[in-house]
Design an enzyme around this catalytic site. Sequence first.
Site, PDB file in Angstrom:
ATOM      1  N   ARG A  22      21.264 -44.341   1.017  1.00 33.79           N
ATOM      2  CA  ARG A  22      21.633 -43.471   2.239  1.00 33.79           C
ATOM      3  C   ARG A  22      20.494 -43.892   3.240  1.00 33.79           C
ATOM      4  NH1 ARG A  22      18.964 -37.730   1.227  1.00 33.79           N
ATOM      5  NH2 ARG A  22      17.340 -38.222   0.131  1.00 33.79           N
ATOM      6  N   ASP A  80      10.468 -46.734  -7.696  1.00 32.56           N
ATOM      7  CA  ASP A  80      11.263 -47.292  -6.467  1.00 32.56           C
ATOM      8  C   ASP A  80      10.478 -46.418  -5.276  1.00 32.56           C
ATOM      9  OD1 ASP A  80      12.305 -45.321  -8.008  1.00 32.56           O
ATOM     10  OD2 ASP A  80      13.490 -44.880  -6.374  1.00 32.56           O
ATOM     11  N   ASN A  81       9.727 -45.198  -5.568  1.00 37.64           N
ATOM     12  CA  ASN A  81       9.149 -44.541  -4.605  1.00 37.64           C
ATOM     13  C   ASN A  81       7.815 -44.895  -4.469  1.00 37.64           C
ATOM     14  OD1 ASN A  81      11.582 -43.252  -4.203  1.00 37.64           O
ATOM     15  ND2 ASN A  81      11.264 -41.710  -5.461  1.00 37.64           N
ATOM     16  N   LYS A  97      17.296 -42.347   7.412  1.00 37.93           N
ATOM     17  CA  LYS A  97      17.277 -41.613   6.176  1.00 37.93           C
ATOM     18  C   LYS A  97      18.565 -40.657   6.127  1.00 37.93           C
ATOM     19  CE  LYS A  97      14.792 -39.777   2.564  1.00 37.93           C
ATOM     20  NZ  LYS A  97      13.398 -39.514   1.792  1.00 37.93           N
TER      21      LYS A  97
HETATM   22  P1  AMP Z   1      15.071 -40.997  -4.334  1.00 40.08           P
HETATM   23  O1  AMP Z   1      14.762 -40.181  -5.686  1.00 40.08           O
HETATM   24  O2  AMP Z   1      15.588 -39.981  -3.112  1.00 40.08           O
HETATM   25  O3  AMP Z   1      14.005 -41.789  -4.060  1.00 40.08           O
HETATM   26  O4  AMP Z   1      16.640 -41.940  -4.412  1.00 40.08           O
HETATM   27  C1  AMP Z   1      16.830 -42.569  -5.315  1.00 40.08           C
HETATM   28  C2  AMP Z   1      17.859 -43.446  -5.381  1.00 40.08           C
HETATM   29  O5  AMP Z   1      19.058 -42.773  -4.938  1.00 40.08           O
HETATM   30  C3  AMP Z   1      17.631 -44.313  -3.954  1.00 40.08           C
HETATM   31  O6  AMP Z   1      18.501 -45.676  -4.327  1.00 40.08           O
HETATM   32  C4  AMP Z   1      18.630 -43.756  -3.047  1.00 40.08           C
HETATM   33  O7  AMP Z   1      18.951 -44.565  -1.746  1.00 40.08           O
HETATM   34  C5  AMP Z   1      19.614 -42.919  -3.537  1.00 40.08           C
HETATM   35  N1  AMP Z   1      20.138 -41.836  -3.091  1.00 40.08           N
HETATM   36  C6  AMP Z   1      19.569 -40.870  -3.049  1.00 40.08           C
HETATM   37  N2  AMP Z   1      20.182 -39.748  -2.475  1.00 40.08           N
HETATM   38  C7  AMP Z   1      21.486 -40.340  -2.235  1.00 40.08           C
HETATM   39  C8  AMP Z   1      22.834 -40.083  -1.496  1.00 40.08           C
HETATM   40  N3  AMP Z   1      23.122 -38.586  -0.983  1.00 40.08           N
HETATM   41  N4  AMP Z   1      23.531 -40.930  -1.296  1.00 40.08           N
HETATM   42  C9  AMP Z   1      23.572 -42.102  -1.713  1.00 40.08           C
HETATM   43  N5  AMP Z   1      22.311 -42.575  -2.364  1.00 40.08           N
HETATM   44  C10 AMP Z   1      21.297 -41.657  -2.440  1.00 40.08           C
HETATM   45 MG    MG Z   2      13.524 -43.106  -3.215  1.00 36.64          MG
END
Ligand code: AMP
Ligand code: MG
Length: 548
Positions: A108, A274-275, A128
Amino acid sequence: MDARVTPAAMAAPPHDPAPWQPALQALWADTLPELTVPCRAQRWPAPRLVWLHDAVVAALGWPVEALHGPDGVALLAGAALPPAARPVALVYAGHQFGRWAGRLGDGRALLLGEVACPNGALVDVGLKGSGATPLARGGDGRAALGPMLREALVSEAMHALGIPTTRTLAVLTTGDTVWRDGPQPGAWLVRVATSHLRVGTFQWVAALDDPGLLRRLWRFAAQRHDPALLEGLNPDACDPDRVQAWLGAVVLRQARLVALWMGVGFIHGVMNTDNMTISGETIDYGPCAFMEGYDPATVHSSIDLGGRYAWGNQPRIAQWNLARLSETLLPLLHPDHDTAVALATDAVRAFGSAYQRAWRAVMRAKLGLAAPHPGGAASPVAWPPTVPAQDDAWTEDDDALITDWLNALAAERVDWTLAHRRLANAVADVAQAGLGALPEHAPAPLHALWSEAAPLQRWWGRWRARCVRDGVGAPVRAAAMRRANPWYIPRNQRMEEVLHAALAGDLAPARAFAAVLQRPFDEQPGAERWAAPAPPEWAQRYVTFCGT
Ligand code: AMP
Ligand code: MG
């Protein structure tokens, strides 16, 4: 704004100038096409700019006024980009909560491109919450206003606290609804980062088992964050010693970053690989929170059931993530696998001592303990501290003093921020009264944070003796401590309050909070309520959500 009319401006032809457009580069897309997916931002029914951070706009060298109009909104929506722009979603992998999750990538998020800032820095500018990309894995690609404002507030607060972080340029609402636990206003955020290179970026390339791509990625990362390491190196070449030095630099940056987080009580909440950045910037504010009462096991995230990412676990997790990074570099570290593993292991082990030195520097700054200098007078540790190259003669004693302070805080879950600030203020009061020495007993405001004062009193006596030993005068010590111990942090209860108001259509409380957080070290008249801790029962029940 400079309102003077220059002769050149007077002579300009009287037609409308072409609308301003930023110079966006496409370095990721050009250099690492395998790690990018060309993509466009979704179109929204009624996009509206609700939050613009002028300082971030200025850092990019962009004209603030150009962003306020419809053209600005179209740019920040990724809808009207300069012709040279090639927006992309970035591909990366990662370990989530310790488990290999394979390919993740920007589901996203969208990188608009890179910008060369007036100060010479090159930064990524991205969105984002800009709609589903081909990497969305079934997600809706959306974001809600609450979590985006939260990221805006916390990231800018972190910056003001002197902690490396991605920045928030703007938050915009889409004009429609996104469904989470119910309907929420849809929004997206415009993020600026010194790069979006993640540990997970290297993990994805390692998983592809493509040595050429790994070399290119390493060079791209080194060029971006450690260009001195490439000096004199042939284009396309990859020297093992330099890769090792680079890994050491990443380890050091992360050790410093996490020590700074710990110093302000920050709990990232989802330290998946990944973070975690290569740059040493905080990234991906999700279920983050700030520890109030001191307890190393503090965790607020609804998804962190085992407390893997609790406040006190963060250094260990950073090292675990760096071990995953080092594994990806084995082919570049040495042709012999066992030798490469030994080199990687050494680099990751070095995190332990680097973190200890970083943490000691953080706590010395917070407790006003001056650092000794060989052959010179001791001087206070300035905030935010860098990582000292080695331990020093006072290391052992100071470590014991720091541990005992933490034990005294833990005994009654004393508020982390308030305790340090009141300690700083105790020194400031001595300085202001022109007294030569600290009082024998801890003064009342500090004392008041404990019901059983004996542990504090015992500690105070030793701390006072340590202050006498380093010979720094109260005015100098007080000034340094007040610059190291914030009066204002984004307190969880206040954050919930301002987000609640924002969702009801009133952004004024969030703006007031943001303004206070811009000067976290200055006591601001009338801003007392922003500094107050939540009632302990509230704080202990506080739960944050991922916000996706
Ligand atoms: P995060 O835990 O927020 O770092 O996200 C982990 C993964 O999930 C990353 O690859 C994000 O791009 C994906 N992601 C999180 N929220 C969404 C969403 N609403 N739609 C698509 N991908 C998402
Ligand atoms: Mg992330």
